[in-house]
Design an enzyme around this catalytic site. Sequence first.
Site, PDB file in Angstrom:
ATOM      1  N   LYS A   1       1.061  -1.156  -0.325  1.00  0.00           N
ATOM      2  CA  LYS A   1      -0.053   0.106   0.135  1.00  0.00           C
ATOM      3  C   LYS A   1       0.981   1.342   0.484  1.00  0.00           C
ATOM      4  O   LYS A   1       2.275   1.134   0.320  1.00  0.00           O
ATOM      5  CB  LYS A   1      -0.765  -0.169   1.356  1.00  0.00           C
ATOM      6  CG  LYS A   1      -2.361   0.427   0.689  1.00  0.00           C
ATOM      7  CD  LYS A   1      -3.581  -0.332   0.954  1.00  0.00           C
ATOM      8  CE  LYS A   1      -4.455   1.154  -0.069  1.00  0.00           C
ATOM      9  NZ  LYS A   1      -5.605   0.391   0.289  1.00  0.00           N
TER      10      LYS A   1
ATOM     11  N   ASP B   1      -7.240   4.451  -4.604  1.00  0.00           N
ATOM     12  CA  ASP B   1      -7.674   4.449  -3.316  1.00  0.00           C
ATOM     13  C   ASP B   1      -7.939   5.822  -2.325  1.00  0.00           C
ATOM     14  O   ASP B   1      -8.323   7.038  -3.534  1.00  0.00           O
ATOM     15  CB  ASP B   1      -6.969   4.226  -1.747  1.00  0.00           C
ATOM     16  CG  ASP B   1      -7.077   3.096  -0.401  1.00  0.00           C
ATOM     17  OD1 ASP B   1      -7.971   2.273  -0.966  1.00  0.00           O
ATOM     18  OD2 ASP B   1      -7.050   4.414   0.272  1.00  0.00           O
TER      19      ASP B   1
END
Length: 433
Positions: free
Chosen positions: A114, A154
């Site tokens: 991430k 995201d």
Amino acid sequence: SERNPAQTLFMQAVTEVFESLEPLLAEIPDIQANAILERISEPERQIMFRVAWVDDQDRIQVNRGYRVGFSSALGPYKGGMRFHPTVKLDVIKFLAFEQIFKNSLTGLGIGGGKGGSDFDPKGKSDGEVMRFCQAFMSELYPYLGEGTDVPAGDIGVGAREIGYLSGQYKRLTKRFAQGVLTGKQVGLGGSLARKEATGYGAVYFAAEMLATRNDSLEGKNCVVSGSGNVAIYCARKICELGGKVIAMSDSGGSIHDPAGIDLDIVTSLKEVERARIQEYSNRRHGSKYFEGQKVWNFPCDIAFPCATQNELNAEDAKSLLDNDCIAVVEGANMPTTPDAIALLRKKDALFAPGKAANAGGVAVSALEMQQNAALQNWSFAQVDERLNAIMAHIHKDCVFYANKYRRPDDYVFGANVAGFLKVAEAVKSYGVT
Ligand code: NDP
């Protein structure tokens, strides 16, 4: 926690997984002997970098960029990038850790990672967003690769941002960014149904879960928090399956529309105009805006938290239960606090954790990678069908492990065990690495 001071979200995510796995430790001594938990909770690599860019007033701005490669046991690091002022290493680490198990659950060959930045796209011009993305990618590109690390979007990173990031990657490497980013525009290597995948997937999961109680979404009143990518397509699929969405939100407040939210208005406000959700109440007769309020106080049958972490606390859970809510399905990552989950479970409400219920997004990202590698473009229906099948499979896995260890309906446990076992097997097979 001594090794990770002040990383409360990361500790929350790790604690939840480790507590879940306790019943396994007794039965599978290999986990301890091979120091699997120790290795799985230490990121393989953490990259932090300065992102300097020039704003519209010719001032130099400095942000911080992150990319955490948590586990490549099952494949290249895969996970989105978040651009939001609250981003710090703690946030990225918790998301990357969760991503390991989520990606494992999809059954596709992808590891967990991430990234992101504390850059706030809100209120920035297109030119500013572009210059920031270019500066961000200038620092990150040496670490990316189709077999190494493949980021996606995201919070705050949608098709526009992925476009700018791809453009800069191409400029720097002289290579098309096909295999190194997902969530690309359709026509430029993007997959149909990627935009819809996380929200649709959460609702497919909800439908599977309700079916175990001989129930369905038909006629259900639902609340969905947020009004971003996940929330909008979650709401659309709820309506397609016969439910009604009566409330949505953004970080400013909530809208309530007892007749059912008009999703064309929300989509236009959020995807085209980049406006606040408050504006909805000016355009739709009979709806009302509640400044600073969350959606959990509006009576509903099913709640879909689709905005951000820890947005549904014990008080909110109590309010949902007082209104006879039967299920909470996480579209966002870790939106429900541990005490809220405990309350819901105690009252026998169904609870679907994000790592299972929102895995549809990353699953379709992996399908995008497959299409890119095969130089193919699948139809919307083809991708949607695969997505539905993947969500049904994840649901089956969760139920299987929950039942195997005599914890019926415990989807948190089922998801953690199903996701963990595959990663643990891989970690063990590599020897000491
Ligand atoms: P978007 O940026 O498209 O939308 C985020 C939404 O959540 C916005 O409505 C935003 O409101 C709201 N929000 C963000 N931060 C806060 C906050 N601190 N308090 C209240 N509301 C907030 O993001 P996504 O829809 O992509 O992501 C939403 C969640 O889903 C995240 O947890 C993400 O990690 C998760 N997720 C996303 C996937 C994807 O494919 N995009 C895949 C799997 C999980 P505002 O505009 O006011 O900030």
